[in-house]
Design an enzyme around this catalytic site. Structure first.
Site, PDB file in Angstrom:
ATOM      1  N   GLU A  32      42.889 110.879 -57.536  1.00  0.00           N
ATOM      2  CA  GLU A  32      41.928 111.602 -56.689  1.00  0.00           C
ATOM      3  C   GLU A  32      41.723 110.891 -55.350  1.00  0.00           C
ATOM      4  OE1 GLU A  32      38.529 113.543 -59.375  1.00  0.00           O
ATOM      5  OE2 GLU A  32      39.246 111.609 -60.122  1.00  0.00           O
ATOM      6  N   ASP A  34      43.911 109.012 -53.802  1.00  0.00           N
ATOM      7  CA  ASP A  34      45.088 109.253 -52.960  1.00  0.00           C
ATOM      8  C   ASP A  34      45.061 110.644 -52.334  1.00  0.00           C
ATOM      9  OD1 ASP A  34      45.954 106.766 -53.540  1.00  0.00           O
ATOM     10  OD2 ASP A  34      47.415 107.382 -55.068  1.00  0.00           O
ATOM     11  N   SER A  79      32.412  72.452 -39.883  1.00  0.00           N
ATOM     12  CA  SER A  79      32.852  72.253 -41.264  1.00  0.00           C
ATOM     13  C   SER A  79      31.751  71.500 -42.011  1.00  0.00           C
ATOM     14  CB  SER A  79      34.169  71.504 -41.303  1.00  0.00           C
ATOM     15  OG  SER A  79      33.977  70.248 -40.726  1.00  0.00           O
ATOM     16  N   LEU A  80      32.000  71.252 -43.274  1.00  0.00           N
ATOM     17  CA  LEU A  80      30.983  70.592 -44.094  1.00  0.00           C
ATOM     18  C   LEU A  80      31.431  69.174 -44.422  1.00  0.00           C
ATOM     19  CD1 LEU A  80      30.374  73.487 -46.631  1.00  0.00           C
ATOM     20  CD2 LEU A  80      28.874  72.809 -44.761  1.00  0.00           C
ATOM     21  N   GLU A 110      26.986  77.327 -54.586  1.00  0.00           N
ATOM     22  CA  GLU A 110      27.953  78.424 -54.637  1.00  0.00           C
ATOM     23  C   GLU A 110      29.367  77.867 -54.673  1.00  0.00           C
ATOM     24  OE1 GLU A 110      27.891  79.960 -50.167  1.00  0.00           O
ATOM     25  OE2 GLU A 110      25.877  79.758 -50.977  1.00  0.00           O
ATOM     26  N   LYS A 112      33.071  76.904 -53.587  1.00  0.00           N
ATOM     27  CA  LYS A 112      33.783  76.631 -52.344  1.00  0.00           C
ATOM     28  C   LYS A 112      35.158  77.271 -52.481  1.00  0.00           C
ATOM     29  CE  LYS A 112      34.891  72.934 -49.096  1.00  0.00           C
ATOM     30  NZ  LYS A 112      36.159  73.467 -48.678  1.00  0.00           N
ATOM     31  N   ASP A 114      38.880  78.421 -51.583  1.00  0.00           N
ATOM     32  CA  ASP A 114      39.981  77.725 -50.929  1.00  0.00           C
ATOM     33  C   ASP A 114      40.905  78.711 -50.230  1.00  0.00           C
ATOM     34  OD1 ASP A 114      41.485  75.644 -50.102  1.00  0.00           O
ATOM     35  OD2 ASP A 114      42.472  75.286 -52.021  1.00  0.00           O
ATOM     36  N   CYS A 433      75.951  62.142 -50.488  1.00  0.00           N
ATOM     37  CA  CYS A 433      75.608  63.410 -51.131  1.00  0.00           C
ATOM     38  C   CYS A 433      75.972  63.376 -52.615  1.00  0.00           C
ATOM     39  CB  CYS A 433      76.345  64.547 -50.428  1.00  0.00           C
ATOM     40  SG  CYS A 433      76.087  66.139 -51.227  1.00  0.00           S
ATOM     41  N   CYS A 436      79.026  65.976 -53.091  1.00  0.00           N
ATOM     42  CA  CYS A 436      80.360  65.864 -52.492  1.00  0.00           C
ATOM     43  C   CYS A 436      80.667  64.467 -51.967  1.00  0.00           C
ATOM     44  CB  CYS A 436      80.530  66.899 -51.379  1.00  0.00           C
ATOM     45  SG  CYS A 436      79.546  66.526 -49.921  1.00  0.00           S
ATOM     46  N   CYS A 451      73.112  66.516 -45.990  1.00  0.00           N
ATOM     47  CA  CYS A 451      74.542  66.325 -46.187  1.00  0.00           C
ATOM     48  C   CYS A 451      75.222  67.117 -45.076  1.00  0.00           C
ATOM     49  CB  CYS A 451      74.977  66.854 -47.552  1.00  0.00           C
ATOM     50  SG  CYS A 451      76.780  67.005 -47.651  1.00  0.00           S
ATOM     51  N   CYS A 457      80.805  71.123 -49.069  1.00  0.00           N
ATOM     52  CA  CYS A 457      79.871  70.722 -50.118  1.00  0.00           C
ATOM     53  C   CYS A 457      79.493  71.949 -50.971  1.00  0.00           C
ATOM     54  CB  CYS A 457      78.649  70.097 -49.439  1.00  0.00           C
ATOM     55  SG  CYS A 457      77.382  69.565 -50.581  1.00  0.00           S
TER      56      CYS A 457
END
Ligand code: IVH
Length: 695
Positions: A32, A34, A79-80, A110, A112, A114, A433, A436, A451, A457
Site C-alpha cells: 500500500e 508503494d 566534543s566531549l 544515554e 554514545k 558510534d 615476496c 615469487c 612485490c 607474481c
C-alpha cells in the site's frame, strides 16, 4: 485540486514513514505504501511546479554529482571529554556537585552512538539544512544526502508544537544489518571492505551521489536540541525562560532545586513528539549509583542494539545548571563521555604469514592459538604493515592482546612483555615476496611493502584477471576466481589478453562432458568485446583508477591511444585526477608489457575508443565548467540537460559554490539558490541561452 491531492499524499506518506522508520510500527502494508508513493510520483511528474525537495518521493536521492558547500555552524560543535573507568565518572559527578555548590541535580545517561555527528536545521517544521561536524566550526552541507535517510523527518508532525526555527544535533549511523549487507556486496565486487559501521556511514554520507546514500540504509538518532539564541554559548537567563514560555510546556517537577527548569530530558521528549528518533535507552539518574548501574547494564546489553555504540554520555539535566557550569575551551563541563572497553583477549602468537594482494601489497597476518572474542573464535588478525610490527616489538611465541572494537577484522593491539620467555625471537618483516621470491620494495610515503614483480607474481596475475572479468569491469559472468585459478594452474592464461585466445578444446581439455560449459565461457569472453570503452579503461587495472575516474578519463581522451600518450598536465585536467593518479596512468602505459597487452586486446576486438554513438554530438564547448541545474524546464528534462552538459565536456554538480561556473536555471528557481548564486557572483544562464551556447 491536484495541489490538495499532492499535499495530502505527502502528508500521509510522511506519517507512514514515521510509523515505519521511527516508531517501528507500520500501520499499512509495504504494498500500500508503494502504491501511494507511485501515485504521488506520477502527480509530481505531471505538475513540476509542485516540486519540493522535502517530498517523500525525494528520499531516493539523485545521481547528480554534487559538491559540498562549507557552512559555518551557528554554534560550534564541541566534543566531549572522555573517561574510561568508574573513578573518572565519580570524579565528574563530584565536579558537577562542587560546581553547583550543593544544589540538587540530575544526570541524563544515554547511549554514545558510534557514527558521525550531524546538525539539522528546521524552519516551520521542514528540514532546511544538514551539516556535518567538520572541524567543529564549519562543516559540509550534506542536505541532499541526509534527505534520503528515512528516520530523519523531512516534515515534522503537524500541530506538535515545534518552534518556528531550531537546530537539533545527533548521530548518523549505519545499522549492523546494512553494514554487513554492504560489505558482503563489496566483497563480491572485490572492493575494499569498510572496517566498521562508522567508516561506512561516513564514507556514505560524503558520497557525491545521493542515490547511493538512499540505498545504503543509514539511520539517525538525535540527542541534543539547541535553541538558536541559547546554545553552547553562555547567554542570559531570560532567553532560557523565554524559550520555555514560548515553546515548551513546563517540565514535570523532578527535584526542588531544578523545579521549573527547562531540562535536556524534557526537550528530547518534546523532540520525540515532533517526529525525531530519540534513543530509547535514556535514563534520568538521581545519584552516582544510578549512573554506574546504567553503565554496567549497557556494557553487555549494547550488543543487542541494532547499531554500534562505543560508550555512554552523561549530561546534567537542567539547562540552567548546564549554563552555570559552562564550558572549557574544548568541551562542556556539564557533560562527559564514558567509553566502553573494547573487547579484548590474550592468546599466543605462533606465526606471522604474509598475503599478497592484486596490487602486490603485502599484508602481514598474525596466526594465533584460537581464542574466544566477542562471540566468535579468532585465530588470525591483521598486523597491517611493518611499522606496526616494529611498534609492537612483536616476538614469535608472545602472548598478544587482540581487540575487536567495532571492527570486523580483529587486530593485535599489544604484547604482554612479562610473559615473554628469553628464547623468543623478534618478528622480522620479510624481504622477498612469499609467492615469487622477488625482493620487496617500499614506495615513498606508503606504509605497505610491495612485490614489484607484477607480471610474474601469481596472486598479482590472477588478481588482475579476476578484476578484469568482474561485474563492473568486463562482466564475464561465466568465469569466476576458481576458473581463473584453474586456467592459470593449467598454464592457459597469464595475462588478461590470453583470455581471448582460449579455445573450447583447451578449456574442456578435449573432454566432451565439459564442452558445453567451455563453449559458454568462450562465448562470454567474446561477448565482452561489446563492453563500452569506459569500462575497458577500468578493467585493465591501472592502479588508483576506479570506476568513476575511468569513465572521466574515457570521456576526455576518447581512445586508448590518446589516453596512452596523455601528458601529466592533460591528465590533471580530469576531475578528481591528482599527481598520484596521473603518475600511475603514465607509469602503466610506459610499461612495455602493458602496451603489448593493450595491443592484443585491441586485436581481439575489445573496444579501444568511445563508440560512434557515444561520440556523436560530443564537443568540448563546456570543458572545465561546473554547472548546477535548477528549476523547471520547458524544452528538455533535467536528465536530458545533464546528458547535454556531459556530452559537451562539462560537469553537472549538485550545489552552488564559488567554484560553480554557472547555474542553468529554469522557471521557479528556488530563492535560496538564487540568493546564493548572486552572493557568490555565479552567473545565471537561462534555458535558451544554454541551448545557444552548445548549439
Ligand atoms: S552530546 C556538547 N550525546 O560523541 C555535547 N554526543 O565526543 C554534544 N555522540 O561529537 C554532544 N552519542 O558525535 C552527545 N548521546 C550523545 C552522543 C554523542 C554520540 C558523539 C558526538 C560527539 C561525540 C562527543
Amino acid at each position: 485540486m491536484y495541489k490538495d491531492q499532492i499535499l495530502q499524499l505527502r502528508q500521509q506518506l510522511h506519517q507512514h514513514n514515521h510509523n515505519y522508520y521511527v516508531l517501528n510500527q507500520p500501520v499499512i502494508s509495504d504494498y500500500e505504501f508503494d502504491q501511494m508513493m507511485h501515485q504521488l510520483e506520477e502527480l509530481e511528474a505531471q505538475h513540476p511546479d509542485m516540486y519540493d525537495p522535502n517530498s517523500p518521493t525525494q528520499r531516493v536521492g539523485s545521481d547528480l554529482n554534487q559538491q559540498f558547500a562549507q557552512v559555518a555552524h551557528r554554534h560550534p560543535m564541541l566534543s566531549l571529554a572522555n573517561t574510561y573507568n568508574e573513578q573518572d565518572v565519580a570524579d565528574f559527578y563530584q565536579r558537577v556537585k562542587d560546581g553547583l555548590e550543593g544544589e540538587d541535580f540530575e544526570i541524563v545517561a544515554e547511549m554514545k552512538y558510534d557514527g558521525l555527528s550531524i546538525s539539522l536545521t528546521y524552519v516551520d517544521g521542514r528540514l532546511t539544512q544538514a551539516v556535518t561536524r567538520g572541524d567543529g566550526v564549519k562543516g559540509d552541507d550534506v542536505t541532499a544526502n541526509v534527505r534520503t535517510i528515512r528516520s530523519i523527518p523531512l516534515q515534522l508532525q503537524e500541530g506538535s508544537g515545534y518552534p518556528h526555527q531550531f537546530e537539533i544535533r545527533g548521530e548518523i549511523l549505519m545499522p549492523w544489518t546494512s553494514f554487513e549487507r554492504l560489505n558482503h556486496e563489496r566483497e563480491l565486487r572485490e572492493e575494499p571492505l569498510f572496517a566498521n559501521p562508522r567508516n561506512a556511514a561516513s564514507g556514505t554520507l560524503k558520497s557525491q551521489n545521493s542515490a547511493v546514500v538512499a540505498e545504503r540504509g543509514l539511520d539517525a538518532y538525535l540527542y541534543y536540541l539547541l535553541n538558536d539564541d541559547d546554545a553552547e554559548t553562555p547567554s542570559t537567563a531570560s532567553s532560557a525562560q523565554q524559550m520555555q514560555l514560548d515553546l515548551f510546556a513546563p517540565q514535570p517537577v523532578a527535584t526542588p532545586a531544578t523545579d521549573g527548569d527547562v531540562t535536556h530530558y524534557g526537550l528530547l521528549e518534546e523532540a520525540k513528539k515532533w517526529g525525531f528518533k530519540i534513543s530509547e535507552g535514556m535514563r534520568l539518574c538521581h545519584c552516582l549509583q544510578d549512573v554506574i548501574d546504567f553503565i554496567n547494564y549497557w556494557d553487555t546489553e549494547r550488543k543487542n542494539l541494532p547499531v554500534a555504540t562505543d560508550g555512554i554520555v552523561l549530561k546534567v539535566n537542567s539547562l540552567r545548571q548546564q549554563k552555570h557550569l559552562g564550558f572549557t575551551a574544548k568541551s562542556p563541563r556539564w557533560a562527559i563521555a564514558y567509553k566502553f572497553k573494547a573487547e579484548r583477549a590474550c592468546t599466543k602468537l605462533n606465526e606471522v604469514t604474509y598475503q599478497v594482494g592484486r596490487t602486490g601489497a603485502i599484508t602481514p597476518v598474525a596466526n594465533m592459538d584460537p581464542v574466544q572474542l566477542a562471540g566468535t573464535v579468532v585465530k588470525r588478525a591483521s598486523l597491517h604493515n611493518a611499522d606496526i610490527i616494529a611498534q609492537l616489538d612483536l616476538h614469535l611465541g608472545d602472548m598478544v592482546y587482540v581487540e575487536k572494537g567495532g571492527e570486523i577484522i580483529p587486530k593485535v593491539v599489544g604484547v604482554d612483555v612479562e610473559q615473554r620467555s628469553a628464547d623468543c625471537i623478534p618478528v622480522r618483516f620479510i624481504e622477498t615476496c612469499p609467492e615469487c621470491g622477488t625482493p620487496l620494495v617500499r614506495y615513498e610515503g606508503e606504509a605497505a611493502h610491495y612485490c614489484p614483480n607484477d607480471s610474474g607474481c601469481p596472486p598479482q596475475i590472477k588478481g588482475r584477471i579476476e578484476h578484469y572479468i568482474s561485474r563492473k569491469a568486463m562482466n564475464i559472468e561465466s568465469l569466476g576466481p576458481e576458473t581463473v585459478d584453474d586456467y592459470y594452474q593449467r598454464g592457459l592464461i597469464h595475462n588478461i589478453a590470453d583470455l581471448y585466445q582460449l579455445t573450447v578444446a583447451q578449456i574442456s581439455n578435449n573432454n566432451p562432458n565439459r564442452a558445453v560449459s567451455a563453449r559458454k565461457a568462450v562465448d562470454a569472453i567474446r561477448k565482452s568485446c561489446e563492453v563500452p570503452f569506459e569500462r575497458v579503461v577500468y578493467a585493465i587495472g591501472i592502479r588508483f583508477v576506479g570506476e568513476t575516474t575511468a569513465k572521466l578519463l574515457a570521456r576526455k581522451f576518447r581512445s586508448m591511444e590518446a589516453l596512452a600518450s596523455a601528458t601529466h598536465d592533460q591528465l590533471l585536467e580530469v576531475d578528481g585526477v591528482g599527481d598520484v593518479i596521473a603518475d600511475s596512468v603514465i607509469h602503466y602505459f610506459t610499461d612495455a608489457t602493458n602496451r603489448a597487452t593493450i595491443d592484443r586486446l585491441a586485436q581481439a576486438g575489445v573496444q579501444m575508443a568511445l563508440s560512434d554513438e557515444q561520440m556523436q554530438g560530443m564537443t568540448t564547448k563546456l570543458e572545465g565548467k561546473s554547472i548546477v541545474i535548477s528549476g523547471v524546464f520547458s524544452y528538455h528534462s533535467r536528465d536530458e540537460y545533464k546528458a547535454l552538459i556531459e556530452q559537451n565536456g562539462g560537469k553537472n554538480v549538485g550545489s552552488i559554490s564559488a567554484k560553480t561556473s554557472f547555474v542553468l536555471a529554469g522557471a521557479n528557481m528556488g530563492p535560496a539558490k538564487l540568493e546564493k548564486a548572486q552572493k557568490l557572483g555565479v552567473a545565471i544562464v537561462s534555458e535558451d541561452e544554454f541551448l545557444q551556447m552548445i548549439k
